[in-house]
Scaffold this active site. Structure first.
Site, PDB file in Angstrom:
ATOM      1  CG  PHE A  13       0.681   6.776   9.334  1.00 24.14           C
ATOM      2  CD1 PHE A  13       0.624   5.867   8.375  1.00 24.14           C
ATOM      3  CD2 PHE A  13       1.783   7.890   8.865  1.00 24.14           C
ATOM      4  CE1 PHE A  13       0.899   6.176   6.774  1.00 24.14           C
ATOM      5  CE2 PHE A  13       2.256   7.797   7.764  1.00 24.14           C
ATOM      6  CZ  PHE A  13       1.899   7.235   6.486  1.00 24.14           C
ATOM      7  CB  ALA A  53       3.971   2.502  13.999  1.00 20.91           C
ATOM      8  CD  GLU A  93       7.284   9.029  15.270  1.00 28.88           C
ATOM      9  OE1 GLU A  93       6.248   8.601  14.924  1.00 28.88           O
ATOM     10  OE2 GLU A  93       8.256   8.960  14.503  1.00 28.88           O
ATOM     11  CB  ALA A 121      -2.995   0.539  11.193  1.00 33.58           C
ATOM     12  CB  VAL A 122       3.034  -0.652  10.330  1.00 36.88           C
ATOM     13  CG1 VAL A 122       4.060  -0.429   9.033  1.00 36.88           C
ATOM     14  CG2 VAL A 122       3.328   0.211  11.440  1.00 36.88           C
ATOM     15  CB  THR A 164       9.372   2.629  -0.411  1.00 33.18           C
ATOM     16  OG1 THR A 164       8.920   3.062   0.989  1.00 33.18           O
ATOM     17  CG2 THR A 164       8.986   3.842  -1.472  1.00 33.18           C
ATOM     18  CG  HIS A 196       8.991   4.369   5.260  1.00 37.85           C
ATOM     19  ND1 HIS A 196       7.925   4.847   5.730  1.00 37.85           N
ATOM     20  CD2 HIS A 196      10.133   4.790   5.956  1.00 37.85           C
ATOM     21  CE1 HIS A 196       8.436   5.545   6.903  1.00 37.85           C
ATOM     22  NE2 HIS A 196       9.737   5.652   7.057  1.00 37.85           N
TER      23      HIS A 196
HETATM   24  N1  LIG Z   1       3.839   4.276   6.718  1.00 42.31           N
HETATM   25  C1  LIG Z   1       3.289   4.327   8.321  1.00 42.31           C
HETATM   26  C2  LIG Z   1       3.884   4.845   9.127  1.00 42.31           C
HETATM   27  N2  LIG Z   1       4.790   5.786   8.924  1.00 42.31           N
HETATM   28  C3  LIG Z   1       5.289   6.850   9.889  1.00 42.31           C
HETATM   29  C4  LIG Z   1       6.428   6.475  10.829  1.00 42.31           C
HETATM   30  O1  LIG Z   1       5.784   5.729  11.753  1.00 42.31           O
HETATM   31  C5  LIG Z   1       6.912   7.783  11.590  1.00 42.31           C
HETATM   32  O2  LIG Z   1       5.858   8.584  12.119  1.00 42.31           O
HETATM   33  C6  LIG Z   1       7.646   8.761  10.699  1.00 42.31           C
HETATM   34  O3  LIG Z   1       8.535   7.846  10.004  1.00 42.31           O
HETATM   35  C7  LIG Z   1       8.247   9.879  11.334  1.00 42.31           C
HETATM   36  O4  LIG Z   1       9.148   9.373  12.163  1.00 42.31           O
HETATM   37  N3  LIG Z   1       3.490   4.971  10.468  1.00 42.31           N
HETATM   38  C8  LIG Z   1       2.408   4.115  10.763  1.00 42.31           C
HETATM   39  O5  LIG Z   1       1.864   4.307  11.965  1.00 42.31           O
HETATM   40  N4  LIG Z   1       1.722   3.447   9.805  1.00 42.31           N
HETATM   41  C9  LIG Z   1       2.119   3.263   8.380  1.00 42.31           C
HETATM   42  O6  LIG Z   1       1.819   2.689   7.888  1.00 42.31           O
HETATM   43  C1  LIG Z   2       4.566   1.778   6.259  1.00 41.44           C
HETATM   44  C2  LIG Z   2       4.931   2.968   5.409  1.00 41.44           C
HETATM   45  O1  LIG Z   2       5.902   3.533   5.697  1.00 41.44           O
HETATM   46  C3  LIG Z   2       4.475   2.901   4.184  1.00 41.44           C
HETATM   47  O2  LIG Z   2       3.108   2.801   4.250  1.00 41.44           O
HETATM   48  C4  LIG Z   2       5.020   4.118   3.452  1.00 41.44           C
HETATM   49  O3  LIG Z   2       4.362   4.045   2.116  1.00 41.44           O
HETATM   50  P1  LIG Z   2       5.628   4.325   0.981  1.00 41.44           P
HETATM   51  O4  LIG Z   2       6.297   2.958   1.045  1.00 41.44           O
HETATM   52  O5  LIG Z   2       4.442   4.065  -0.286  1.00 41.44           O
HETATM   53  O6  LIG Z   2       6.010   5.656   1.085  1.00 41.44           O
END
Ligand SMILES: Nc1c(NC[C@H](O)[C@H](O)[C@H](O)CO)[nH]c(=O)[nH]c1=O
Ligand SMILES: CC(=O)[C@@H](O)COP(=O)(O)O
Length: 155
Positions: free
Chosen positions: A22, A56, A58, A80-81, A86, A88
């Protein structure tokens, strides 16, 4: 006073890297920084193994399995998150750090937290090899030092 202080010599050390796909335009830069640092500090090419995961969230389960093999002096986690629209972000970034810290303590294998958690893409870019350095390089150096201090303690 006896002091344990790990040096930054990576010769004979073995590392695993867990990298989330991601935001891979950032993650790949962190990987480059980590590999460059490891090899410039003497870690052999074939002493580093890479596991890729979707995101991330996982990373912990894979980092734990790698640590449990006993093959690695440390496990480096990269990704990188980046906050979106949202909540999330909070559910991905929040448990990640505590999970990785717990795996380190439980397995006795250092788990290095090289996952950027930023509010903006710009902040991530700055920490992936531009004006705020490279977090991948930073945690690679920390991995070498931590592995070496543990070797001193464990004799
Ligand atoms: N939004 C980001 C994610 N989202 C995906 C989650 O990490 C995961 O793969 C999914 O929810 C399935 O379990 N991951 C990142 O590494 N960075 C992001 O910004
Ligand atoms: C860190 C995340 O999960 C995020 O990047 C997902 O984006 P959104 O909150 O707009 O669905």
């Amino acid at each position: 006073m006896k002091t344990y202080s790990g040096d930054l010599i990576g010769t004979n050390l073995h590392f695993a890297i867990v990298l989330s796909r991601f935001n891979n335009f950032i993650g790949d830069r962190l990987l480059e920084g980590a590999l460059d640092t490891l090899h410039r500090h003497g870690v052999a090419e074939d002493s580093v193994e890479l596991a890729r995961v979707p995101g991330a969230f996982e990373i912990p389960v894979v980092a734990q399995e790698l640590a449990k093999t006993g093959k690695y002096d440390a496990v480096i986690c990269l990704g990188a998150v980046i906050r979106g629209a949202t909540a999330h972000f909070d559910y991905v970034a929040g448990p990640l750090a505590s999970s990785l810290a717990s795996i380190g303590v439980t397995t006795g294998v250092p788990i290095l937290f090289g996952v950027l958690t930023t509010d903006t893409i710009e902040q991530a870019v700055e920490r992936a090899g531009t004006k705020a350095g490279n977090k991948g390089a930073d945690v690679a150096l920390a991995a070498i030092e931590t592995a070496n201090v543990l070797k001193l303690i464990r004799g």
